[in-house]
Motif scaffolding. Structure first.
Motif, PDB file in Angstrom:
ATOM      1  N   GLY A  32       0.820  -1.201   0.000  1.00  0.00           N
ATOM      2  CA  GLY A  32       0.000   0.000   0.000  1.00  0.00           C
ATOM      3  C   GLY A  32       0.856   1.253   0.000  1.00  0.00           C
ATOM      4  O   GLY A  32       1.758   1.411  -0.819  1.00  0.00           O
ATOM      5  N   GLY A  54      -0.329   1.808  -4.987  1.00  0.00           N
ATOM      6  CA  GLY A  54       0.222   1.330  -3.730  1.00  0.00           C
ATOM      7  C   GLY A  54       1.149   0.160  -4.012  1.00  0.00           C
ATOM      8  O   GLY A  54       0.993  -0.573  -4.997  1.00  0.00           O
ATOM      9  N   HIS A  57       0.361  -4.179  -5.178  1.00  0.00           N
ATOM     10  CA  HIS A  57      -1.089  -4.363  -5.222  1.00  0.00           C
ATOM     11  C   HIS A  57      -1.409  -5.801  -5.649  1.00  0.00           C
ATOM     12  O   HIS A  57      -0.909  -6.281  -6.674  1.00  0.00           O
ATOM     13  CB  HIS A  57      -1.738  -3.381  -6.190  1.00  0.00           C
ATOM     14  CG  HIS A  57      -3.214  -3.295  -6.035  1.00  0.00           C
ATOM     15  ND1 HIS A  57      -4.069  -4.290  -6.465  1.00  0.00           N
ATOM     16  CD2 HIS A  57      -4.012  -2.341  -5.454  1.00  0.00           C
ATOM     17  CE1 HIS A  57      -5.315  -3.959  -6.190  1.00  0.00           C
ATOM     18  NE2 HIS A  57      -5.308  -2.775  -5.564  1.00  0.00           N
TER      19      HIS A  57
END
Length: 421
Positions: A32, A54, A57
């Motif tokens: 993230g 992020g 992911h």
């Protein structure tokens, strides 16, 4: 130990390989908006636009793994993945920007864009600002300003004065748009007089490497008129503002309000997997394909296209453009509440922010560097930008939340209160 790693880097990678921070960080994991170092310390990432969605992911990781386990080859074989992706990507553009070349990096994309301008116009002259960066191939390095090329800038390149917030072109912010256009017009005249002619102007629509100097909708209108009158192309580098980072639009050129002939993409396009692209009109693509026998072994391979398509889908599914607009406005409002004698300006587009430090108009580079180091010591990763590296640069991953923004601003507030002017 850090010293051992640095010594090993120097031995294996050579001298002057850049790192962030006086005491560089060994990053071993990301998730993230967070990064962790080798000692287990967590950092809020407020700088890396590469991990657009992020870090790590899961949807992109899954797409890469699944496609890598099935097939990966080049585009001289037919494969639907590249077509599916280009179709989805170009659906985000207007102005008949409906065809694309897939490459691996923004540098490659910008290199191709320059050749497109030359193919369309039959001329070689190129223009960029005098405080920019567009990559590291030989051609685009001739536009960049970090280090002059060996032998000096070539005759077919002109570098025009960049917009600036401390010393605006034309003497005021109101006069800056027309003054920038006048600089481009002079450069075009010089290129024509020198026999190179004018092929194209390359720029970032929000002038990110120039320090995002507060340009807004309509700023480019006088320059577009100059370029169109001269028959050149507008080459728009969306590597930093693209894919919704500016919040109010998917692309920086949409926000500023002009129609480019060529758009280049890179860093955030596949959430860290090396993917870039050049998007353009069919007439421009046809001219390029006729003039150059271009092929890119890794550009548009099935794994890269799977990663890029997954990235596009996550932006849509998770409402990340809307998040950039909403959280960006919230964060910018808080940042503008920060007080310090050296804060000259605070500005932003979506999830892209800058705080400029100056004293009586003189950039405060050392002070900005100290803020970056102090933030790192408190678990916040920031960067610097601007001609004098005096502007705090923040462009966090797109899932950045209100809580993350509050942590960032509260930390900056504490730092600034402790640092005398």
């Amino acid at each position: 130990m850090t010293s051992d790693l640095l010594a090993r880097r120097a031995r294996l990678m050579g001298p002057n390989v850049p790192t962030f921070y006086d005491d560089p960080v060994e990053i071993v994991r990301g998730e993230g908006v967070w990064l962790w170092d080798a000692e287990g310390r967590r950092y809020l990432d407020c700088y890396n636009n590469v991990a657009h969605l992020g870090h790590c992911h899961p949807k992109v990781v899954e797409a890469i793994a699944a496609q890598a386990a099935t097939l990966n080859t080049h585009t001289r074989y037919l494969h639907r993945g590249i077509l599916d992706y280009i179709e989805r990507l170009t659906g985000k553009f207007g102005h008949d920007l409906s065809q694309a070349i897939m490459v691996c990096t923004g540098s490659e994309a910008n290199d191709v864009a320059l050749r497109m301008a030359q193919a369309v116009t039959g001329k070689t002259g190129l223009i960029a600002t005098d405080n920019t960066y567009h990559g590291n191939t030989t051609a685009v390095a001739h536009l960049s300003t970090r280090r002059p090329p060996i032998g000096g800038y070539p005759g077919h390149v002109r570098r025009v004065p960049a917009p600036d917030s401390l010393a605006p072109l034309g003497g005021s912010l109101a006069a800056q748009a027309q003054a920038f256009a006048a600089g481009v017009a002079r450069a075009i005249e010089e290129l024509e007089a020198a026999g190179h002619g004018f092929a194209g102007l390359m720029l970032c629509p929000i002038f990110a490497n120039e320090g995002t100097p507060g340009v807004g909708p309509g700023f480019m209108a006088p320059t577009v008129e100059v370029v169109r009158r001269a028959g050149g192309l507008i080459l728009c580098d969306e590597v930093q503002p693209g894919f919704g980072r500016v919040g109010a639009a998917w692309w920086g050129h949409e926000l500023i309000g002009f129609a480019p002939d060529v758009v280049t993409l890179g860093k955030p396009m596949a959430n860290g997997h090396p993917v870039g692209a050049v998007v353009t009109r069919p007439d421009v693509m046809a001219a390029f394909r006729e003039a150059f026998g271009y092929f890119n072994t890794f550009g548009g391979n099935p794994v890269s296209c799977a990663a890029a398509l997954a990235t596009l889908e996550v932006i849509e599914d998770e409402g990340l453009v809307e998040n950039a607009r909403e959280v960006g406005a919230y964060a910018l409002e808080m940042m503008r509440g920060l007080h310090h004698p050296l804060i000259a300006d605070t500005r932003g587009f979506g999830l892209f922010f800058g705080i400029e430090f100056a004293r009586e108009g003189a950039p405060q580079s050392d002070f900005c560097g100290r803020v970056v180091e102090a933030a790192k010591a408190r678990g916040i990763l920031l960067g610097r930008v601007g001609r004098a590296q005096h502007i705090l640069k923040m462009r966090p991953p797109m899932p950045f939340s209100r809580e993350n923004a509050e942590m960032l601003v509260e930390t900056l507030d504490a730092i600034l209160r402790e640092m005398p002017a």
